[in-house]
Design a protein around this motif. Sequence first.
Motif, PDB file in Angstrom:
ATOM      1  N   ARG A  54       0.838  -1.208   0.000  1.00  0.00           N
ATOM      2  CA  ARG A  54       0.000   0.000   0.000  1.00  0.00           C
ATOM      3  C   ARG A  54       0.870   1.255   0.000  1.00  0.00           C
ATOM      4  O   ARG A  54       0.649   2.168  -0.779  1.00  0.00           O
ATOM      5  CB  ARG A  54      -0.930  -0.003   1.200  1.00  0.00           C
ATOM      6  N   TRP A  55       1.862   1.315   0.876  1.00  0.00           N
ATOM      7  CA  TRP A  55       2.681   2.517   0.969  1.00  0.00           C
ATOM      8  C   TRP A  55       3.624   2.674  -0.210  1.00  0.00           C
ATOM      9  O   TRP A  55       3.797   3.780  -0.729  1.00  0.00           O
ATOM     10  CB  TRP A  55       3.424   2.566   2.299  1.00  0.00           C
ATOM     11  N   SER A  56       4.250   1.597  -0.657  1.00  0.00           N
ATOM     12  CA  SER A  56       5.176   1.733  -1.795  1.00  0.00           C
ATOM     13  C   SER A  56       4.414   2.136  -3.061  1.00  0.00           C
ATOM     14  O   SER A  56       4.896   2.967  -3.843  1.00  0.00           O
ATOM     15  CB  SER A  56       5.966   0.446  -2.015  1.00  0.00           C
ATOM     16  N   GLU A  57       3.221   1.605  -3.275  1.00  0.00           N
ATOM     17  CA  GLU A  57       2.421   1.991  -4.454  1.00  0.00           C
ATOM     18  C   GLU A  57       1.875   3.400  -4.313  1.00  0.00           C
ATOM     19  O   GLU A  57       1.817   4.157  -5.291  1.00  0.00           O
ATOM     20  CB  GLU A  57       1.297   0.974  -4.659  1.00  0.00           C
ATOM     21  N   ARG A  58       1.486   3.773  -3.118  1.00  0.00           N
ATOM     22  CA  ARG A  58       0.995   5.141  -2.908  1.00  0.00           C
ATOM     23  C   ARG A  58       2.110   6.151  -3.180  1.00  0.00           C
ATOM     24  O   ARG A  58       1.916   7.125  -3.906  1.00  0.00           O
ATOM     25  CB  ARG A  58       0.469   5.298  -1.485  1.00  0.00           C
ATOM     26  N   ILE A  59       3.288   5.921  -2.624  1.00  0.00           N
ATOM     27  CA  ILE A  59       4.406   6.847  -2.831  1.00  0.00           C
ATOM     28  C   ILE A  59       4.815   6.860  -4.301  1.00  0.00           C
ATOM     29  O   ILE A  59       4.952   7.920  -4.907  1.00  0.00           O
ATOM     30  CB  ILE A  59       5.597   6.465  -1.929  1.00  0.00           C
ATOM     31  N   GLY A  60       5.008   5.693  -4.895  1.00  0.00           N
ATOM     32  CA  GLY A  60       5.517   5.611  -6.261  1.00  0.00           C
ATOM     33  C   GLY A  60       4.549   6.022  -7.344  1.00  0.00           C
ATOM     34  O   GLY A  60       4.982   6.486  -8.411  1.00  0.00           O
ATOM     35  N   PHE A  61       3.250   5.873  -7.102  1.00  0.00           N
ATOM     36  CA  PHE A  61       2.303   6.103  -8.199  1.00  0.00           C
ATOM     37  C   PHE A  61       1.216   7.123  -7.896  1.00  0.00           C
ATOM     38  O   PHE A  61       0.593   7.630  -8.813  1.00  0.00           O
ATOM     39  CB  PHE A  61       1.689   4.771  -8.640  1.00  0.00           C
ATOM     40  N   PHE A  66       4.444   9.760 -12.688  1.00  0.00           N
ATOM     41  CA  PHE A  66       5.119   8.624 -13.319  1.00  0.00           C
ATOM     42  C   PHE A  66       4.676   8.500 -14.760  1.00  0.00           C
ATOM     43  O   PHE A  66       3.709   9.128 -15.190  1.00  0.00           O
ATOM     44  CB  PHE A  66       4.841   7.325 -12.553  1.00  0.00           C
ATOM     45  N   GLY A  67       5.395   7.685 -15.479  1.00  0.00           N
ATOM     46  CA  GLY A  67       5.039   7.425 -16.863  1.00  0.00           C
ATOM     47  C   GLY A  67       5.745   6.187 -17.370  1.00  0.00           C
ATOM     48  O   GLY A  67       6.543   5.568 -16.666  1.00  0.00           O
ATOM     49  N   VAL A  68       5.435   5.853 -18.610  1.00  0.00           N
ATOM     50  CA  VAL A  68       6.022   4.682 -19.254  1.00  0.00           C
ATOM     51  C   VAL A  68       6.476   5.074 -20.645  1.00  0.00           C
ATOM     52  O   VAL A  68       5.742   5.722 -21.388  1.00  0.00           O
ATOM     53  CB  VAL A  68       4.997   3.518 -19.346  1.00  0.00           C
ATOM     54  N   ASP A  69       7.685   4.680 -20.977  1.00  0.00           N
ATOM     55  CA  ASP A  69       8.217   4.866 -22.323  1.00  0.00           C
ATOM     56  C   ASP A  69       8.275   3.482 -22.964  1.00  0.00           C
ATOM     57  O   ASP A  69       9.143   2.666 -22.616  1.00  0.00           O
ATOM     58  CB  ASP A  69       9.603   5.510 -22.263  1.00  0.00           C
ATOM     59  N   PHE A  70       7.336   3.201 -23.854  1.00  0.00           N
ATOM     60  CA  PHE A  70       7.272   1.868 -24.467  1.00  0.00           C
ATOM     61  C   PHE A  70       8.363   1.664 -25.504  1.00  0.00           C
ATOM     62  O   PHE A  70       8.725   0.530 -25.794  1.00  0.00           O
ATOM     63  CB  PHE A  70       5.891   1.618 -25.070  1.00  0.00           C
ATOM     64  N   ASP A  71       8.890   2.749 -26.073  1.00  0.00           N
ATOM     65  CA  ASP A  71       9.977   2.601 -27.045  1.00  0.00           C
ATOM     66  C   ASP A  71      11.271   2.190 -26.341  1.00  0.00           C
ATOM     67  O   ASP A  71      11.997   1.323 -26.827  1.00  0.00           O
ATOM     68  CB  ASP A  71      10.178   3.892 -27.835  1.00  0.00           C
ATOM     69  N   ARG A  72      11.552   2.802 -25.215  1.00  0.00           N
ATOM     70  CA  ARG A  72      12.745   2.464 -24.429  1.00  0.00           C
ATOM     71  C   ARG A  72      12.470   1.317 -23.457  1.00  0.00           C
ATOM     72  O   ARG A  72      13.396   0.778 -22.856  1.00  0.00           O
ATOM     73  CB  ARG A  72      13.220   3.687 -23.650  1.00  0.00           C
ATOM     74  N   ARG A  73      11.191   1.000 -23.278  1.00  0.00           N
ATOM     75  CA  ARG A  73      10.743  -0.052 -22.350  1.00  0.00           C
ATOM     76  C   ARG A  73      11.224   0.208 -20.934  1.00  0.00           C
ATOM     77  O   ARG A  73      11.824  -0.652 -20.277  1.00  0.00           O
ATOM     78  CB  ARG A  73      11.152  -1.426 -22.847  1.00  0.00           C
ATOM     79  N   LEU A  74      10.886   1.428 -20.458  1.00  0.00           N
ATOM     80  CA  LEU A  74      11.256   1.867 -19.121  1.00  0.00           C
ATOM     81  C   LEU A  74      10.119   2.646 -18.476  1.00  0.00           C
ATOM     82  O   LEU A  74       9.426   3.405 -19.151  1.00  0.00           O
ATOM     83  CB  LEU A  74      12.471   2.803 -19.179  1.00  0.00           C
ATOM     84  N   TRP A  75       9.947   2.479 -17.173  1.00  0.00           N
ATOM     85  CA  TRP A  75       9.095   3.357 -16.375  1.00  0.00           C
ATOM     86  C   TRP A  75       9.928   4.574 -16.030  1.00  0.00           C
ATOM     87  O   TRP A  75      11.147   4.482 -15.877  1.00  0.00           O
ATOM     88  CB  TRP A  75       8.681   2.665 -15.076  1.00  0.00           C
ATOM     89  N   PHE A  76       9.279   5.724 -15.861  1.00  0.00           N
ATOM     90  CA  PHE A  76      10.006   6.899 -15.381  1.00  0.00           C
ATOM     91  C   PHE A  76       9.183   7.619 -14.319  1.00  0.00           C
ATOM     92  O   PHE A  76       7.972   7.440 -14.222  1.00  0.00           O
ATOM     93  CB  PHE A  76      10.393   7.845 -16.525  1.00  0.00           C
ATOM     94  N   PHE A  77       9.892   8.402 -13.513  1.00  0.00           N
ATOM     95  CA  PHE A  77       9.273   9.158 -12.434  1.00  0.00           C
ATOM     96  C   PHE A  77       9.726  10.606 -12.544  1.00  0.00           C
ATOM     97  O   PHE A  77      10.909  10.861 -12.768  1.00  0.00           O
ATOM     98  CB  PHE A  77       9.636   8.554 -11.074  1.00  0.00           C
ATOM     99  N   PHE A  78       8.807  11.530 -12.434  1.00  0.00           N
ATOM    100  CA  PHE A  78       9.020  12.968 -12.579  1.00  0.00           C
ATOM    101  C   PHE A  78       9.326  13.353 -14.021  1.00  0.00           C
ATOM    102  O   PHE A  78       8.659  14.180 -14.593  1.00  0.00           O
ATOM    103  CB  PHE A  78      10.130  13.502 -11.654  1.00  0.00           C
ATOM    104  N   SER A  79      10.349  12.768 -14.611  1.00  0.00           N
ATOM    105  CA  SER A  79      10.825  13.139 -15.943  1.00  0.00           C
ATOM    106  C   SER A  79      11.300  11.880 -16.672  1.00  0.00           C
ATOM    107  O   SER A  79      11.805  10.957 -16.029  1.00  0.00           O
ATOM    108  CB  SER A  79      11.985  14.124 -15.778  1.00  0.00           C
ATOM    109  N   PRO A  80      11.203  11.843 -17.988  1.00  0.00           N
ATOM    110  CA  PRO A  80      11.697  10.667 -18.723  1.00  0.00           C
ATOM    111  C   PRO A  80      13.183  10.386 -18.496  1.00  0.00           C
ATOM    112  O   PRO A  80      13.645   9.279 -18.713  1.00  0.00           O
ATOM    113  CB  PRO A  80      11.429  11.021 -20.186  1.00  0.00           C
ATOM    114  N   GLN A  81      13.927  11.387 -18.015  1.00  0.00           N
ATOM    115  CA  GLN A  81      15.344  11.171 -17.733  1.00  0.00           C
ATOM    116  C   GLN A  81      15.560  10.365 -16.447  1.00  0.00           C
ATOM    117  O   GLN A  81      16.634   9.831 -16.228  1.00  0.00           O
ATOM    118  CB  GLN A  81      16.090  12.515 -17.625  1.00  0.00           C
TER     119      GLN A  81
END
Length: 154
Positions: A54-61, A66-81
């Motif tokens: 509950r806490w890790s998902e609440r903090i992280g999401f 957050f977002g997902v880059d399907f071309d790079r196949r990576l999750w990102f937080f705050f910024s794609p960098q």
Amino acid sequence: MTTGPTMTELRSMSRGELEALWTAPRDLTPPRGRYRGHVLLRIDHATSRRPLWRWSERIGFEWFPFGVDFDRRLWFFFSPQVALGRFEVQPGPSRWRDTEAFGLTYDVSKLPRPIRGALYDEVKPLSNDTVLGIGGINASRGEGDHFFFALERA
């Protein structure tokens, strides 16, 4: 691909409406590009209520963008960098619902082994600009499925 619901419509849907949308048959084309994420609804069951999840998902999401880059196949937080959580996309039967979806597995990630082994998500494109997902952990139905999320093209 057909036009799907807007982000405003997705945010106002009940759990039953999200479940119906998730299980509706669709032509599955793998998502491409970069998307921003939005938590829509927590799925309540004993495992999803455990404090660690509950806490890790609440903090992280819920607290951090957050977002997902399907071309790079990576999750990102705050910024794609700020990308982490490399994944592989695997089409097939949903682990959590009676439908077809894309499973996201994290064996290729450089995250610590216990973390990458615990992660699993599913996504289902609704349109060229919107993807519906279920986030959670690497466990069966009623244990691993923790929340519905939506992705909108960034």
